[in-house]
Design a protein around this motif. Structure first.
Motif, PDB file in Angstrom:
ATOM      1  N   UNK A 106      53.052 103.590  27.751  1.00 11.41           N
ATOM      2  CA  UNK A 106      53.832 102.406  27.378  1.00 11.41           C
ATOM      3  C   UNK A 106      52.796 101.317  27.157  1.00 11.41           C
ATOM      4  N   UNK A 107      52.668 100.895  25.909  1.00 10.71           N
ATOM      5  CA  UNK A 107      51.609  99.983  25.493  1.00 10.71           C
ATOM      6  C   UNK A 107      52.217  98.674  25.008  1.00 10.71           C
ATOM      7  N   UNK A 108      51.684  97.570  25.496  1.00  9.49           N
ATOM      8  CA  UNK A 108      52.069  96.253  24.982  1.00  9.49           C
ATOM      9  C   UNK A 108      50.980  95.826  23.996  1.00  9.49           C
ATOM     10  N   UNK A 109      51.379  95.520  22.766  1.00 11.90           N
ATOM     11  CA  UNK A 109      50.435  95.038  21.761  1.00 11.90           C
ATOM     12  C   UNK A 109      50.384  93.526  21.917  1.00 11.90           C
ATOM     13  N   UNK A 110      49.357  93.039  22.580  1.00 10.76           N
ATOM     14  CA  UNK A 110      49.264  91.610  22.896  1.00 10.76           C
ATOM     15  C   UNK A 110      48.669  90.796  21.749  1.00 10.76           C
ATOM     16  N   UNK A 111      47.922  91.464  20.850  1.00  5.80           N
ATOM     17  CA  UNK A 111      47.305  90.760  19.717  1.00  5.80           C
ATOM     18  C   UNK A 111      47.273  91.723  18.532  1.00  5.80           C
ATOM     19  N   UNK A 112      48.300  91.654  17.679  1.00  3.74           N
ATOM     20  CA  UNK A 112      48.425  92.601  16.567  1.00  3.74           C
ATOM     21  C   UNK A 112      47.281  92.459  15.578  1.00  3.74           C
ATOM     22  N   UNK A 113      46.812  91.245  15.319  1.00  7.45           N
ATOM     23  CA  UNK A 113      45.707  91.067  14.373  1.00  7.45           C
ATOM     24  C   UNK A 113      44.427  91.720  14.910  1.00  7.45           C
ATOM     25  N   UNK A 114      44.153  91.543  16.194  1.00  3.34           N
ATOM     26  CA  UNK A 114      42.967  92.168  16.793  1.00  3.34           C
ATOM     27  C   UNK A 114      43.096  93.685  16.768  1.00  3.34           C
ATOM     28  N   UNK A 115      44.299  94.197  17.001  1.00  2.00           N
ATOM     29  CA  UNK A 115      44.517  95.641  16.961  1.00  2.00           C
ATOM     30  C   UNK A 115      44.306  96.168  15.543  1.00  2.00           C
ATOM     31  N   UNK A 116      44.778  95.418  14.539  1.00  2.67           N
ATOM     32  CA  UNK A 116      44.570  95.830  13.148  1.00  2.67           C
ATOM     33  C   UNK A 116      43.081  95.839  12.805  1.00  2.67           C
ATOM     34  N   UNK A 117      42.339  94.848  13.312  1.00  2.00           N
ATOM     35  CA  UNK A 117      40.889  94.835  13.072  1.00  2.00           C
ATOM     36  C   UNK A 117      40.217  96.043  13.713  1.00  2.00           C
ATOM     37  N   UNK A 118      40.741  96.489  14.862  1.00  3.65           N
ATOM     38  CA  UNK A 118      40.181  97.674  15.518  1.00  3.65           C
ATOM     39  C   UNK A 118      40.358  98.916  14.653  1.00  3.65           C
ATOM     40  N   UNK A 119      41.481  98.987  13.927  1.00  3.87           N
ATOM     41  CA  UNK A 119      41.707 100.110  13.027  1.00  3.87           C
ATOM     42  C   UNK A 119      40.674 100.060  11.910  1.00  3.87           C
ATOM     43  N   UNK A 142      40.618 108.058  17.335  1.00  6.77           N
ATOM     44  CA  UNK A 142      39.530 108.213  18.308  1.00  6.77           C
ATOM     45  C   UNK A 142      39.858 109.020  19.558  1.00  6.77           C
ATOM     46  N   UNK A 143      40.908 109.784  19.544  1.00  7.01           N
ATOM     47  CA  UNK A 143      41.207 110.601  20.721  1.00  7.01           C
ATOM     48  C   UNK A 143      41.952 109.858  21.809  1.00  7.01           C
ATOM     49  N   UNK A 144      42.234 108.630  21.603  1.00  4.36           N
ATOM     50  CA  UNK A 144      43.136 107.836  22.427  1.00  4.36           C
ATOM     51  C   UNK A 144      42.642 107.534  23.830  1.00  4.36           C
ATOM     52  N   UNK A 145      41.993 106.408  23.918  1.00  5.99           N
ATOM     53  CA  UNK A 145      41.662 105.810  25.209  1.00  5.99           C
ATOM     54  C   UNK A 145      42.134 104.365  25.124  1.00  5.99           C
ATOM     55  N   UNK A 146      43.388 104.095  25.505  1.00  2.00           N
ATOM     56  CA  UNK A 146      43.951 102.766  25.286  1.00  2.00           C
ATOM     57  C   UNK A 146      43.252 101.663  26.081  1.00  2.00           C
ATOM     58  N   UNK A 147      42.449 102.036  27.054  1.00  2.44           N
ATOM     59  CA  UNK A 147      41.767 101.035  27.871  1.00  2.44           C
ATOM     60  C   UNK A 147      40.541 100.450  27.170  1.00  2.44           C
ATOM     61  N   UNK A 148      40.132 101.026  26.052  1.00  3.06           N
ATOM     62  CA  UNK A 148      38.927 100.568  25.364  1.00  3.06           C
ATOM     63  C   UNK A 148      39.190  99.419  24.389  1.00  3.06           C
ATOM     64  N   UNK A 149      40.414  99.004  24.228  1.00  3.91           N
ATOM     65  CA  UNK A 149      40.740  98.042  23.175  1.00  3.91           C
ATOM     66  C   UNK A 149      40.807  96.599  23.663  1.00  3.91           C
ATOM     67  N   UNK A 150      40.276  96.328  24.802  1.00  3.15           N
ATOM     68  CA  UNK A 150      40.198  94.951  25.297  1.00  3.15           C
ATOM     69  C   UNK A 150      41.547  94.290  25.413  1.00  3.15           C
ATOM     70  N   UNK A 151      41.615  93.076  24.863  1.00  2.00           N
ATOM     71  CA  UNK A 151      42.830  92.274  24.992  1.00  2.00           C
ATOM     72  C   UNK A 151      43.870  92.568  23.914  1.00  2.00           C
TER      73      UNK A 151
END
Length: 167
Positions: A106-119, A142-151
């Motif tokens: 269960x993931x909360x996307x706290x910053x969609x723009x930052x998440x898009x930049x990660x892609x 990337x094999x899914x490590x949701x803890x690596x995406x910072x804020x």
């Protein structure tokens, strides 16, 4: 104590039998937990850990008291009866266990723009900008490590299970 009993104590037979009884009880407990509450992660893990500890203790007794090695060493690499029969008919058959892994996040996307930049440049043309699309692209990339995406993402809940494939 008669001479026979003294001999048993000297070779550790009583200790070996007690270790075997403990191992048998651990196997029964494990089977009972799997039969009655297979989805209770805490109980299954406790039963597995107890079974492993009992097996290690028994193997130690075998080595210390009887001079024999671990009877469980390399157990997963040993062919079982089905594999032995298959090998007799086809020498190229190898044992390949199949496991079922199921994970829920269960993931909360706290910053969609930052998440898009990660892609980044690896994003798919199908990326519509919806939070679930962005998370899907990160998962696939990337094999899914949701803890690596910072804020950008916040992991709120994680659960998983792993066991033999039932198919």
């Amino acid at each position: 104590m008669n001479d026979s009993q003294a001999g048993n104590d000297a070779t550790g037979q009583d200790d070996l039998l007690a270790g075997a009884a403990d191992l048998g009880a651990a196997i029964e407990r494990h089977a009972r937990v799997l039969a009655e509450t297979p989805h209770d992660y805490k109980q299954v893990v406790e039963a597995v850990n107890h079974l492993r500890a009992s097996a290690i203790a028994y193997a130690t007794l075998c080595a210390d008291l009887a001079g024999w090695g671990n009877p469980f060493s390399d157990l997963e690499n040993e062919p079982g009866p089905d594999e032995e029969a298959a090998e007799a008919g086809d020498a190229s058959t190898e044992y390949s266990p199949v496991v079922h892994v199921e994970a829920h996040y269960r993931i909360r996307v706290t910053d969609i723009e930052a998440a898009e930049r990660l892609v980044g440049e690896e994003s798919s043309e199908d990326l519509l900008g919806a939070p679930s699309d962005v998370v899907t692209q990160l998962f696939l990339r990337d094999g899914w490590d949701p803890y690596q995406y910072g804020d950008a993402l916040q992991t709120e809940e994680v659960s998983w299970s792993c066991g033999p494939d039932q198919a």
